[in-house]
Design an enzyme around this catalytic site. Structure first.
Site, mmCIF file in Angstrom:
data_model
loop_
_atom_site.group_PDB
_atom_site.id
_atom_site.type_symbol
_atom_site.label_atom_id
_atom_site.label_comp_id
_atom_site.label_asym_id
_atom_site.label_seq_id
_atom_site.Cartn_x
_atom_site.Cartn_y
_atom_site.Cartn_z
ATOM 1 N N GLY A 174 36.832 64.290 82.014
ATOM 2 C CA GLY A 174 36.368 64.312 83.461
ATOM 3 C C GLY A 174 35.427 63.146 83.681
ATOM 4 O O GLY A 174 35.548 61.929 83.097
ATOM 5 N N LEU A 178 48.848 34.118 63.125
ATOM 6 C CA LEU A 178 49.246 35.084 63.932
ATOM 7 C C LEU A 178 49.717 36.188 63.407
ATOM 8 O O LEU A 178 49.269 37.311 63.683
ATOM 9 C CB LEU A 178 49.743 34.830 65.294
ATOM 10 C CG LEU A 178 48.993 33.679 66.073
ATOM 11 C CD1 LEU A 178 49.688 33.374 67.405
ATOM 12 C CD2 LEU A 178 47.626 34.076 66.468
ATOM 13 N N SER A 191 37.817 42.448 66.151
ATOM 14 C CA SER A 191 37.959 40.919 66.801
ATOM 15 C C SER A 191 37.587 39.907 65.858
ATOM 16 O O SER A 191 37.877 38.925 65.317
ATOM 17 C CB SER A 191 37.588 40.579 68.054
ATOM 18 O OG SER A 191 38.820 41.292 69.056
ATOM 19 N N GLU A 210 46.647 37.771 70.893
ATOM 20 C CA GLU A 210 47.564 37.752 69.881
ATOM 21 C C GLU A 210 49.024 37.889 70.334
ATOM 22 O O GLU A 210 49.774 38.578 69.670
ATOM 23 C CB GLU A 210 47.174 38.733 68.788
ATOM 24 C CG GLU A 210 45.916 38.698 68.235
ATOM 25 C CD GLU A 210 46.000 37.758 67.282
ATOM 26 O OE1 GLU A 210 46.841 37.053 66.924
ATOM 27 O OE2 GLU A 210 44.669 37.450 66.659
ATOM 28 N N LEU A 256 43.700 28.056 69.966
ATOM 29 C CA LEU A 256 45.048 27.874 69.908
ATOM 30 C C LEU A 256 45.120 27.640 71.526
ATOM 31 O O LEU A 256 45.547 26.721 72.151
ATOM 32 C CB LEU A 256 45.824 28.708 69.254
ATOM 33 C CG LEU A 256 47.387 28.629 69.523
ATOM 34 C CD1 LEU A 256 47.861 27.331 68.919
ATOM 35 C CD2 LEU A 256 48.168 29.873 68.895
ATOM 36 N N GLN A 310 47.274 74.712 78.925
ATOM 37 C CA GLN A 310 48.228 74.274 78.266
ATOM 38 C C GLN A 310 48.612 72.485 78.803
ATOM 39 O O GLN A 310 48.932 71.932 77.808
ATOM 40 C CB GLN A 310 49.646 74.930 79.115
ATOM 41 C CG GLN A 310 50.064 76.029 78.444
ATOM 42 C CD GLN A 310 51.186 76.574 79.172
ATOM 43 O OE1 GLN A 310 51.841 76.118 79.886
ATOM 44 N NE2 GLN A 310 51.519 77.780 78.449
ATOM 45 N N TRP A 369 39.092 31.029 75.910
ATOM 46 C CA TRP A 369 39.359 32.469 75.338
ATOM 47 C C TRP A 369 39.379 32.434 73.901
ATOM 48 O O TRP A 369 40.039 33.143 73.226
ATOM 49 C CB TRP A 369 40.898 32.981 75.887
ATOM 50 C CG TRP A 369 40.880 33.336 77.280
ATOM 51 C CD1 TRP A 369 42.107 32.384 78.000
ATOM 52 C CD2 TRP A 369 40.308 34.105 78.139
ATOM 53 N NE1 TRP A 369 41.840 33.180 79.401
ATOM 54 C CE2 TRP A 369 40.719 33.916 79.553
ATOM 55 C CE3 TRP A 369 39.115 34.795 77.913
ATOM 56 C CZ2 TRP A 369 40.174 34.709 80.497
ATOM 57 C CZ3 TRP A 369 38.611 35.711 78.877
ATOM 58 C CH2 TRP A 369 39.164 35.613 80.347
ATOM 59 N N ALA A 381 47.019 38.493 61.789
ATOM 60 C CA ALA A 381 45.975 38.764 62.503
ATOM 61 C C ALA A 381 46.539 40.017 63.439
ATOM 62 O O ALA A 381 46.354 41.120 63.477
ATOM 63 C CB ALA A 381 45.477 37.955 63.464
ATOM 64 N N HIS A 435 52.046 42.181 75.394
ATOM 65 C CA HIS A 435 52.673 43.292 75.394
ATOM 66 C C HIS A 435 54.135 42.802 75.537
ATOM 67 O O HIS A 435 55.007 42.865 74.783
ATOM 68 C CB HIS A 435 52.244 44.208 76.502
ATOM 69 C CG HIS A 435 53.086 45.610 76.231
ATOM 70 N ND1 HIS A 435 52.959 46.539 75.220
ATOM 71 C CD2 HIS A 435 53.960 46.236 77.343
ATOM 72 C CE1 HIS A 435 53.603 47.360 75.298
ATOM 73 N NE2 HIS A 435 54.383 47.524 76.516
#
Ligand code: TGC
Ligand code: FAD
Length: 392
Positions: free
Chosen positions: A347, A247, A98, A371, A138, A287, A169, A250, A374
């Site tokens: 685990g 952007l 970052s 950025e 931004l 498996q 942020w 980035a 999702h």
């Protein structure tokens, strides 16, 4: 933390697609991460502290401005070398990547592309060497996915601009000397301004209590009647397309970076599966564990191919913003899923700082949000293929 025994997976012989220069750049970054990042990063992440001693090393491996021309102090490399550097750094830690992404794509890139010659000469060499660190403002408290709604603004006061507002942020904010800040003029048009630490009315309080990107410093940018000299306005591009253009660069780097985090989780889980004995056998012989590993390497390989092709398109100047969105979204999602599966394979040990997986997993929760989230990237693809805007 365990010694760094990382061996990079290359199931489809991707190395054959790389030039000697690509491999040299990648290997230098890989060795540096093993030497300087892996031994200390867990401790810094646990303490939620940015390891500022790595700044010089980041500059030396070309992580600050990899594709910025040499005349401005950059490394003058191509887009694939840039991507490989981001991959290797994020293999170590997304927070360190970052810091490099912000410095290169969000601070040096706009000064190089949208700045004038005096601004390039003043800022780029110092940013490339790490003497000055930068941040990019931004996002605002009320405008994240919708940056066009920003309220931070400046007024023309004759011999200077008067800047007011707040950004939230912001990676690198607590220690940056230079901030590239996006704000509206009196006509509501967005411009980039270079704000320097020390200007009266400018403060950068740190954001605490993050469970993610703990080795990266995040903060606010507060502008209370800050007098910004007129020569600090980036003159060559305005409008929302200006910050969004940064952007693109980035997000492209993040697409590569996420592969690094995924490779580290896969490699750790593969090694553990051969060493950990349960029911008298290595768990890698069961498996269910093989299914996890086989799916991980398949997804990593698909992401490597997607991203290499995107790099070729970027080198040819042909990559679209929507293609970059697809790669950022796919690869971060791929990495976060691999981190989750890899953690289960270890685990109880998987939740400890003895291994890197849980740190990657928590870091990727930010990477999948910043950025462009999702879902925002999915909507960018949706708009691109249908021509219909589902944002508004
Ligand atoms: P829209 O009307 O679509 O576009 C406005 C203008 O921008 C142009 N444009 C782009 N230009 C260059 N690159 C892109 N990727 C572009 N996307 C759009 C567009 O052509 C238009 O130009 P013009 O000339 O017609 O005015 O804008 P919208 O308001 O509808 O918003 C579109 C949307 C939602 C896709 C966009 O705003 C968006 O991407 N939102 C996500 C916000 C975001 O990504 N924020 C990131 C903040 S920085 C950060 O997170 C750093 S983390 C760093 C780290 O630590 O690594
Ligand atoms: P919001 O925009 O409020 O979104 C909340 C939810 O609503 C999300 O799931 C989103 O996908 C969804 N949503 C929003 N709009 C729509 C829509 N139209 N349709 C469907 N769903 C929608 N910003 C900077 O400027 N500089 C930085 O350096 C920087 N660094 C960051 C570092 C960290 C650690 C983090 C966490 C963030 C950083 N950001 C930075 C901000 C980041 O870019 C924003 O968090 C991000 O763009 C999302 O904005 P938001 O958090 O306001 O979420």
């Amino acid at each position: 933390m365990k010694p760094d025994l990382f061996e990079a997976p290359d199931y489809y012989n991707m190395d054959e697609l790389l030039t000697e220069e690509h491999k040299l750049v990648r290997d230098a970054a890989r060795s540096w991460v093993k030497r300087e990042v892996s031994p200390i990063i867990e401790d810094y992440a646990q303490r939620a502290e940015f390891p500022s001693q790595i700044i010089n090393g980041l500059a030396e491996i070309g992580a600050f401005g990899p594709y910025i021309p040499v005349e401005y102090g950059g490394a003058g490399l191509d887009q694939i070398s840039y991507g490989l550097i981001m991959q290797e750094i994020e293999r170590g830690d997304s927070g360190v990547r970052s810091t490099a992404s912000v410095q290169s794509s969000l601070v040096m890139y706009p000064i190089w592309k949208y700045g004038n010659e005096a601004q390039r000469q003043k800022y780029l060499p110092k940013l490339a060497s790490g003497e000055w660190m930068g941040c990019f403002g931004l996002t605002e408290p009320d405008h994240g996915s919708n940056p066009g709604g920003m309220v931070t603004n400046f007024k023309d006061k004759g011999d200077h601009y008067l800047l007011n507002g707040a950004k939230m942020w912001i990676s690198n904010a607590p220690f940056a000397q230079v901030a590239v800040v996006w704000a509206k003029d009196e006509n509501g048009r967005i411009h980039g301004l270079i704000v320097e630490r020390g200007m009266e009315g400018f403060s950068t309080p740190e954001t605490h209590n993050k469970w993610s990107l703990r080795a990266s410093a995040t903060g606010e940018l507060i502008f209370d009647n800050v007098k910004v000299p007129k020569e600090n306005l980036l003159p060559n591009k305005s409008g929302l397309g200006a910050p969004l253009g940064c952007l693109d660069s980035a997000r492209y780097g993040i697409a590569w970076g996420a592969i690094g985090a995924a490779m580290d989780c896969y490699d750790t889980a593969l090694r553990y599966s051969k060493e950990r004995i349960q029911f008298g056998k290595p768990i890698g012989s069961f498996q269910l564990q093989q299914k996890k590993l086989a799916e991980m390497i398949t997804e990593i390989t698909k992401a490597q191919l997607l991203t290499w092709r995107l790099g070729v398109l970027r080198n040819e100047g042909k990559a679209t913003s929507a293609q970059i969105s697809m790669a950022k979204r796919n690869n971060v999602d791929m990495a976060i899923n691999i981190a989750r599966e890899a953690r289960q394979m270890l685990g109880g040990m998987g939740i400890t700082g003895e291994y890197s997986i849980m740190r990657h997993s928590m870091n990727l929760e930010s990477v999948i949000t910043y950025e462009g989230t999702h879902d925002i990237h999915l909507l960018i693809t949706g708009l691109d293929i249908t021509g219909l805007n589902a944002f508004k």
